[in-house]
Enzyme design. Structure first.
Site, PDB file in Angstrom:
ATOM      1  N   SER A   1       4.118 -38.374  22.817  1.00  0.00           N
ATOM      2  CA  SER A   1       4.564 -38.864  21.510  1.00  0.00           C
ATOM      3  C   SER A   1       3.938 -38.087  20.361  1.00  0.00           C
ATOM      4  O   SER A   1       4.119 -38.455  19.197  1.00  0.00           O
ATOM      5  CB  SER A   1       4.238 -40.352  21.358  1.00  0.00           C
ATOM      6  OG  SER A   1       2.838 -40.560  21.370  1.00  0.00           O
ATOM      7  N   UNK A   2       3.231 -37.011  20.670  1.00  0.00           N
ATOM      8  CA  UNK A   2       2.576 -36.203  19.638  1.00  0.00           C
ATOM      9  C   UNK A   2       3.409 -34.957  19.354  1.00  0.00           C
ATOM     10  O   UNK A   2       3.434 -34.029  20.175  1.00  0.00           O
ATOM     11  CB  UNK A   2       1.179 -35.801  20.096  1.00  0.00           C
ATOM     12  N   PRO A   3       4.101 -34.890  18.207  1.00  0.00           N
ATOM     13  CA  PRO A   3       4.976 -33.742  17.928  1.00  0.00           C
ATOM     14  C   PRO A   3       4.270 -32.385  17.958  1.00  0.00           C
ATOM     15  O   PRO A   3       4.789 -31.454  18.590  1.00  0.00           O
ATOM     16  CB  PRO A   3       5.540 -34.073  16.536  1.00  0.00           C
ATOM     17  CG  PRO A   3       5.505 -35.563  16.465  1.00  0.00           C
ATOM     18  CD  PRO A   3       4.250 -35.948  17.196  1.00  0.00           C
TER      19      PRO A   3
ATOM     20  N   MET B   1       3.568 -31.392  21.642  1.00  0.00           N
ATOM     21  CA  MET B   1       4.774 -31.070  22.400  1.00  0.00           C
ATOM     22  C   MET B   1       5.422 -29.782  21.898  1.00  0.00           C
ATOM     23  O   MET B   1       5.975 -29.008  22.681  1.00  0.00           O
ATOM     24  CB  MET B   1       5.754 -32.238  22.326  1.00  0.00           C
ATOM     25  CG  MET B   1       5.250 -33.522  22.977  1.00  0.00           C
ATOM     26  SD  MET B   1       4.872 -33.342  24.734  1.00  0.00           S
ATOM     27  CE  MET B   1       6.537 -33.241  25.415  1.00  0.00           C
TER      28      MET B   1
END
Length: 267
Positions: A130-132, A135
């Site tokens: 969930s960490u842009p 990712m």
């Protein structure tokens, strides 16, 4: 009774001292988050950050206009991350914390340093789906893995969600994942990560978040361990999370190996 009261007082004083030490940095971060909710300021800041990036290894952070930066959940997350960083036991030049993790594919408990192979450096990449920024830079990390697999080992450590769907949510996250309520939740999330980086070694932190706490890894962070000591400690993400620094360290390490081998041949 008096001993118990003394212990409680000591804890209260320690907590108060911690709050006082963290407060200036936290307030600065809070003001920045508040300013970033003004879209004109957000675009200028992101543009400046993009100009400072070091090529394809560190693509710029993207924050959509719809994302709220200054919220109660965001402040909680920032405070939590700063507290973990302040209290972490991992420090450059010191013995690396040997915390418990679980191998995703084998579903087996091990310790982080069990993943080391002799004298080879072990790269620890902490993050979540969930960490842009994490990712976005995963492809660059995979390129580094493939280019330096002959001299180092790599481990992705899945920690608690940076932007859970029931917390500080981010529409830029490729996956909307709620907070992990049990180890099975974390393992399921890590399976998504494994699909993104097939063939990689992926482990999950335990539900006490001991690895996250020991390494101050929230939201994302890079470490290099060699001879059971921390030889590289990356900055806290997103600003300090830089794949280019990892590549530079590994390139210098490879050059050192080549030079030492050349010296032996000359002798």
């Amino acid at each position: 009774m008096h001993d118990s009261g003394g212990v409680q007082m000591a804890r209260a004083l320690k907590h108060a001292a911690l709050c006082l030490m963290l407060l200036p940095r936290f307030l600065l971060a809070a003001v920045m988050l508040w300013l970033l909710d003004f879209l004109c300021i957000r675009k200028k800041v992101l543009l400046k950050m993009g100009e400072r990036q070091d090529g394809p290894d560190d693509p710029p952070v993207c924050v959509s206009d719809s994302n709220k930066m200054f919220t109660l959940e965001s402040l909680r997350a920032v405070w939590y991350g700063q507290k973990l960083d302040f209290l972490k036991s991992a420090h450059l030049g010191r013995t690396a914390p040997n915390t418990e993790v679980m191998l995703v594919q084998e579903r087996r408990q091990v310790r982080i340093l069990d993943c080391m192979k002799g004298k080879r450096p072990l790269i620890l990449n902490f993050g979540s789906c969930s960490u842009p920024p994490f990712m976005t830079r995963l492809a660059a990390f995979q390129r580094v893995v493939s280019q330096y697999a002959d001299i180092a080992d790599f481990l992705v450590v899945y920690i608690e969600e940076a932007h859970p769907s029931d917390g500080w949510v981010s529409s830029d996250a490729p996956y909307q994942i709620p907070k992990h309520r049990c180890l099975e939740d974390r393992l399921r999330a890590a399976q998504l990560m494994l699909a993104e980086v097939p063939g990689s070694n992926v482990v999950v932190d335990n539900m006490d978040n001991s690895s996250n706490a020991a390494y101050g890894a929230y939201f994302e962070r890079l470490y290099i361990v060699r001879d059971e000591r921390v030889v590289y400690q990356g900055g806290r993400g997103p600003e300090g999370y830089r794949i280019s620094e990892l590549r530079n360290w590994l390139e210098q390490y490879r050059n050192g190996l080549v030079n030492s081998q050349t010296a032996v041949l000359h002798v």
